[in-house]
Write an enzyme that holds these catalytic residues in place. Structure first.
Site, PDB file in Angstrom:
ATOM      1  N   GLU A   1       0.841  -1.209   0.000  1.00 16.46           N
ATOM      2  CA  GLU A   1       0.000   0.000   0.000  1.00 16.46           C
ATOM      3  C   GLU A   1       0.869   1.249   0.000  1.00 16.46           C
ATOM      4  O   GLU A   1       1.980   1.244   0.521  1.00 16.46           O
ATOM      5  CB  GLU A   1      -0.864   0.038   1.269  1.00 16.46           C
ATOM      6  CG  GLU A   1      -2.226  -0.610   1.138  1.00 16.46           C
ATOM      7  CD  GLU A   1      -3.231   0.236   0.346  1.00 16.46           C
ATOM      8  OE1 GLU A   1      -2.811   1.084  -0.461  1.00 16.46           O
ATOM      9  OE2 GLU A   1      -4.439   0.023   0.558  1.00 16.46           O
ATOM     10  N   ASP A   2       0.319   2.332  -0.532  1.00 16.86           N
ATOM     11  CA  ASP A   2       1.006   3.612  -0.402  1.00 16.86           C
ATOM     12  C   ASP A   2       0.727   4.238   0.963  1.00 16.86           C
ATOM     13  O   ASP A   2       1.607   4.795   1.593  1.00 16.86           O
ATOM     14  CB  ASP A   2       0.633   4.595  -1.532  1.00 16.86           C
ATOM     15  CG  ASP A   2      -0.873   4.780  -1.690  1.00 16.86           C
ATOM     16  OD1 ASP A   2      -1.641   3.969  -1.150  1.00 16.86           O
ATOM     17  OD2 ASP A   2      -1.283   5.749  -2.347  1.00 16.86           O
TER      18      ASP A   2
ATOM     19  N   ARG B   1       1.117  11.882  -8.480  1.00 16.36           N
ATOM     20  CA  ARG B   1       1.512  10.503  -8.124  1.00 16.36           C
ATOM     21  C   ARG B   1       2.964  10.227  -8.490  1.00 16.36           C
ATOM     22  O   ARG B   1       3.627   9.400  -7.888  1.00 16.36           O
ATOM     23  CB  ARG B   1       0.626   9.487  -8.867  1.00 16.36           C
ATOM     24  CG  ARG B   1      -0.826   9.452  -8.424  1.00 16.36           C
ATOM     25  CD  ARG B   1      -1.491   8.211  -9.018  1.00 16.36           C
ATOM     26  NE  ARG B   1      -2.938   8.279  -9.027  1.00 16.36           N
ATOM     27  CZ  ARG B   1      -3.732   7.876  -8.033  1.00 16.36           C
ATOM     28  NH1 ARG B   1      -3.203   7.397  -6.933  1.00 16.36           N
ATOM     29  NH2 ARG B   1      -5.041   7.953  -8.142  1.00 16.36           N
TER      30      ARG B   1
ATOM     31  N   ASP C   1      -4.794   4.927   5.969  1.00 22.22           N
ATOM     32  CA  ASP C   1      -5.410   6.137   6.510  1.00 22.22           C
ATOM     33  C   ASP C   1      -6.341   5.710   7.649  1.00 22.22           C
ATOM     34  O   ASP C   1      -5.913   5.571   8.802  1.00 22.22           O
ATOM     35  CB  ASP C   1      -6.160   6.807   5.350  1.00 22.22           C
ATOM     36  CG  ASP C   1      -6.433   8.272   5.586  1.00 22.22           C
ATOM     37  OD1 ASP C   1      -6.541   8.674   6.749  1.00 22.22           O
ATOM     38  OD2 ASP C   1      -6.549   9.024   4.616  1.00 22.22           O
TER      39      ASP C   1
ATOM     40  N   PHE D   1      -2.762  16.607   4.328  1.00 22.93           N
ATOM     41  CA  PHE D   1      -3.032  16.135   2.966  1.00 22.93           C
ATOM     42  C   PHE D   1      -1.699  15.980   2.233  1.00 22.93           C
ATOM     43  O   PHE D   1      -1.019  16.956   1.955  1.00 22.93           O
ATOM     44  CB  PHE D   1      -3.940  17.107   2.211  1.00 22.93           C
ATOM     45  CG  PHE D   1      -4.526  16.472   0.985  1.00 22.93           C
ATOM     46  CD1 PHE D   1      -5.761  15.838   1.040  1.00 22.93           C
ATOM     47  CD2 PHE D   1      -3.817  16.445  -0.217  1.00 22.93           C
ATOM     48  CE1 PHE D   1      -6.288  15.206  -0.085  1.00 22.93           C
ATOM     49  CE2 PHE D   1      -4.340  15.815  -1.339  1.00 22.93           C
ATOM     50  CZ  PHE D   1      -5.566  15.196  -1.271  1.00 22.93           C
TER      51      PHE D   1
HETATM   52  C1  PRP Z   1      -6.025   5.172  -0.821  1.00 23.40           C
HETATM   53  C2  PRP Z   1      -4.812   4.325  -0.463  1.00 23.40           C
HETATM   54  C3  PRP Z   1      -5.409   3.149   0.258  1.00 23.40           C
HETATM   55  C4  PRP Z   1      -6.626   3.728   0.920  1.00 23.40           C
HETATM   56  C5  PRP Z   1      -6.311   3.996   2.352  1.00 23.40           C
HETATM   57  O1  PRP Z   1      -6.557   4.730  -2.024  1.00 23.40           O
HETATM   58  O2  PRP Z   1      -4.094   3.936  -1.605  1.00 23.40           O
HETATM   59  O3  PRP Z   1      -5.752   2.102  -0.621  1.00 23.40           O
HETATM   60  O4  PRP Z   1      -6.945   4.960   0.249  1.00 23.40           O
HETATM   61  O5  PRP Z   1      -7.412   4.588   3.006  1.00 23.40           O
HETATM   62  P1  PRP Z   1      -8.150   3.887   4.223  1.00 23.40           P
HETATM   63  O6  PRP Z   1      -7.099   3.359   5.148  1.00 23.40           O
HETATM   64  O7  PRP Z   1      -8.954   5.012   4.827  1.00 23.40           O
HETATM   65  O8  PRP Z   1      -9.036   2.791   3.683  1.00 23.40           O
HETATM   66  P2  PRP Z   1      -7.618   5.572  -2.865  1.00 23.40           P
HETATM   67  O9  PRP Z   1      -9.001   5.053  -2.545  1.00 23.40           O
HETATM   68  O10 PRP Z   1      -7.384   7.036  -2.677  1.00 23.40           O
HETATM   69  O11 PRP Z   1      -7.303   5.130  -4.352  1.00 23.40           O
HETATM   70  P3  PRP Z   1      -6.004   5.391  -5.244  1.00 23.40           P
HETATM   71  O12 PRP Z   1      -4.881   4.573  -4.650  1.00 23.40           O
HETATM   72  O13 PRP Z   1      -6.407   4.894  -6.586  1.00 23.40           O
HETATM   73  O14 PRP Z   1      -5.701   6.863  -5.213  1.00 23.40           O
END
Ligand code: PRP
Length: 177
Positions: free
Chosen positions: A98-99, A164, A102, A151
Site C-alpha cells: 500500500e502507499d 503521483r 489512513d 493532505f
Molecule cells: C487510498 C490508499 C489506500 C486507501 C487507504 O486509495 O491507496 O488504498 O486509500 O485509506 P483507508 O485506510 O482510509 O481505507 P484511494 O481510494 O485514494 O485510491 P487510489 O490509490 O487509486 O488513489
C-alpha cells in the site's frame, strides 16, 4: 483563485533508503520460497516498483483495485473489489503493498477477503501511515513512515490524479491569492 504549494515531508533519498531496508527485512522474514507482492491500485505503483527490486530471490507481482465508499454511506460492504488478483495465492507468502494506511478500512476488508483464500502467510507493507486517522486497527508489518494527519501527495498519492509521479512525499497546501 487558489495557489497550491508543495512542502517536502519525506525526501526521495529517505524514501529510497527505507524501501531498501523493507525489501531486505521481507526476505529475512521469508528466507525461502516465492513472495507475492500484491499492490493495491493505483497508489501503490511507485512503492511496488521500487520494492520488488529490493526483495531478493523468487518474487512475483500482482494487483488488486478496491472501491471504497466510506463508512458514512454504508455500514457494511463498504469496500468492493474493482480488480481482483490473477495469481492463485493459496499456499503462497503474500505481502499486500500500500502507499498509505489512513482509516485502515481498505486494509481491514482486504485482509478479511484474502484470508479466506488461504495464503501460507499474509503481511502488509505500507510506505506511509497516519496513526491519528486510523479507525480500524490493522497490522502493518512493514511501515515506511508515520506521518501527521495532513493532505499528502507524491510517491503514488494523488490530488485529483496529479502528483503521483513525484519521487518524494509532500504536504499539499492551498493558499488564496
Ligand atoms: C487510498 C490508499 C489506500 C486507501 C487507504 O486509495 O491507496 O488504498 O486509500 O485509506 P483507508 O485506510 O482510509 O481505507 P484511494 O481510494 O485514494 O485510491 P487510489 O490509490 O487509486 O488513489
Amino acid at each position: 483563485m487558489n495557489n497550491t504549494t508543495l512542502e517536502t515531508l519525506i525526501s526521495e533519498a529517505e524514501v529510497q533508503r527505507r524501501v531498501s531496508e523493507i525489501g531486505e527485512e521481507i526476505r529475512k522474514d521469508i528466507p525461502e520460497g516465492q513472495i507475492v507482492l500484491l499492490g493495491v491500485l493505483k497508489g501503490s505503483f511507485p512503492f511496488l516498483a521500487d520494492l520488488c527490486r529490493k526483495v531478493s530471490g523468487d518474487v512475483v507481482v500482482d494487483f488488486v483495485q478496491i472501491s471504497s465508499y466510506g463508512e458514512e454511506k454504508s455500514s457494511s460492504g463498504v469496500v468492493q473489489i474493482k480488480k481482483d488478483h490473477d495469481i492463485n495465492i493459496e499456499g503462497k507468502h503474500v505481502i499486500i503493498v500500500e502507499d498509505i494506511v489512513d482509516t485502515g478500512l481498505t486494509l481491514k476488508h482486504l485482509i478479511q477477503l484474502l484470508t479466506t483464500r488461504h495464503p501460507a502467510s499474509l503481511k502488509v507493507a505500507s510506505i506511509l501511515a497516519k496513526p491519528e486517522a486510523m479507525k480500524h486497527k490493522v497490522p502493518i508489518d512493514y511501515l515506511g513512515f508515520e506521518i501527521p494527519n495532513a493532505f499528502v501527495v507524491g510517491y503514488g498519492l494523488d490530488y485529483a490524479e496529479r502528483y503521483r509521479q513525484l519521487p518524494y512525499v509532500a504536504i499539499l497546501k492551498e493558499e488564496d491569492s
